[in-house]
Design an enzyme around this catalytic site. Structure first.
Site, short mmCIF file in Angstrom:
data_model
loop_
_atom_site.label_atom_id
_atom_site.label_comp_id
_atom_site.label_asym_id
_atom_site.label_seq_id
_atom_site.Cartn_x
_atom_site.Cartn_y
_atom_site.Cartn_z
N ASP A 63 156.27 34.17 66.80
CA ASP A 63 156.68 35.00 68.03
C ASP A 63 155.41 35.13 68.82
OD1 ASP A 63 155.85 36.54 65.87
OD2 ASP A 63 157.77 37.48 65.49
N ASP A 132 163.52 47.58 60.95
CA ASP A 132 164.98 47.47 61.09
C ASP A 132 165.37 46.22 60.72
OD1 ASP A 132 163.81 45.66 62.84
OD2 ASP A 132 164.33 46.75 64.85
N HIS A 134 164.23 43.32 61.04
CA HIS A 134 164.25 42.01 62.01
C HIS A 134 163.10 41.01 61.18
CE1 HIS A 134 160.43 44.12 63.86
NE2 HIS A 134 159.77 43.14 63.09
N GLU A 139 166.03 41.22 66.64
CA GLU A 139 166.25 42.27 66.49
C GLU A 139 167.76 42.54 65.87
OE1 GLU A 139 163.99 44.46 65.86
OE2 GLU A 139 162.61 44.84 67.69
C1 F6R Z 1 155.37 39.11 63.45
C2 F6R Z 1 156.92 39.14 63.00
C3 F6R Z 1 157.49 40.47 62.67
C4 F6R Z 1 156.52 41.11 61.40
C5 F6R Z 1 157.34 42.37 61.19
C6 F6R Z 1 156.65 43.15 60.20
O1 F6R Z 1 155.01 37.78 63.60
O2 F6R Z 1 157.50 38.30 62.95
O3 F6R Z 1 158.85 40.05 62.16
O4 F6R Z 1 156.54 40.31 60.33
O5 F6R Z 1 157.26 43.20 62.27
O6 F6R Z 1 155.28 43.48 60.63
P1 F6R Z 1 154.42 44.04 59.81
O7 F6R Z 1 153.69 42.90 58.83
O8 F6R Z 1 153.16 44.58 60.70
O9 F6R Z 1 154.76 45.37 59.13
#
Ligand code: F6R
Length: 256
Positions: A63, A132, A134, A139
């Protein structure tokens, strides 16, 4: 699903690093799907320290924020080059990160999907998980069949990611993300989660119903999904003892 519970985030990171190391040694031209955020940072450091050969590896990131300049310190482009790519011998032409500044984003997203196909598909997709549930930036309520596209972040995700920016208001609200359908086509998924703040999302993803309300729960349908977590992230799992038992008794001959 294989649930790998380790005492610490460090130990879980080492397990994940060995899984990727094994893949790169067996298949030097592997296609990796990569993630950003706090969770994979120590993993990237561990992989750098392993001195692996990345010369034939191709990568696709999950992403990117829309509208954030590529050079912005919080763009996922900057993150990946700073924390992994500049430290290994990967060829720039083999690196793919969604372009959050593409003029025609729907066209870009279709092309991204085609590039993944042209590369032969993703061998291993690395995933973090949002509080959440994702994966990527899919989401809650994301279609479980979705492809790479634009998404709007939840307020919770903007709040969670404010720590990387000056304030919550500075977090871009729109992103390009691989879809859940795209992620499900990877031959292997490796989800990492550390810390008690991920325990609810992990419990729902692993032991709850398959639902778009917790997008990570779709991994229950994936034939090769590993969930590598530390004890705090495992703290709400009802069957944690069983997962530990299975992992501790995993025979050498069992490839998955
Ligand atoms: C990032 C991504 C997100 C993160 C998620 C957890 O490329 O795809 O799904 O993996 O938001 O983020 P952290 O690791 O910062 O808790």
């Amino acid at each position: 699903m294989e649930i790998i519970i380790q005492p610490t985030a460090d130990a879980a990171t080492q397990v994940a690093a060995r899984i990727i190391e094994k893949l790169l040694r067996e298949k030097p031209d592997a296609v990796l799907g990569l993630a950003t955020g706090s969770t994979p940072l120590p993993l990237y450091q561990a992989l750098i320290a392993m001195n692996l050969d990345w010369s034939k590896v191709t990568t696709f990131n999950l992403d990117e924020y829309i509208g954030l300049p590529r050079e912005h310190p919080q763009s996922y482009h900057s993150f990946m080059w700073e924390n992994l790519f500049q430290h290994v011998n990967i060829q720039e032409a083999n690196v793919h990160i969604p372009d959050g500044n593409a003029k025609d984003i729907p066209f870009f997203c279709r092309q991204y999907e085609e590039q993944i196909q042209a590369a032969g598909g993703i061998d291993l997709q690395l995933l973090g998980i949002g509080t959440d549930g994702h994966i990527g930036f899919n989401e809650p309520t994301s279609s479980l069949a979705s492809r790479t596209r634009i998404k709007t972040l939840t307020q919770q995700t903007c709040k969670d990611n404010a720590r990387f920016f000056g304030s919550e208001a500075e977090v871009p609200k729109h992103v390009i993300t691989m879809g859940i359908g795209t992620i499900m086509e990877a031959r292997q998924n490796l989800l990492l989660a550390f810390g008690a703040n991920k325990s609810k999302a992990i419990a729902e993803a692993v032991e709850g119903p398959i639902t778009s309300i917790n997008p990570a729960s779709v991994l229950q349908m994936h034939p090769v999904a590993k969930v590598c977590i530390d004890e705090p992230a495992a703290s709400q799992l009802k069957r944690a003892d069983y997962y530990r038992w299975v992992y501790d008794n995993k025979p050498d001959w069992q490839t998955f």
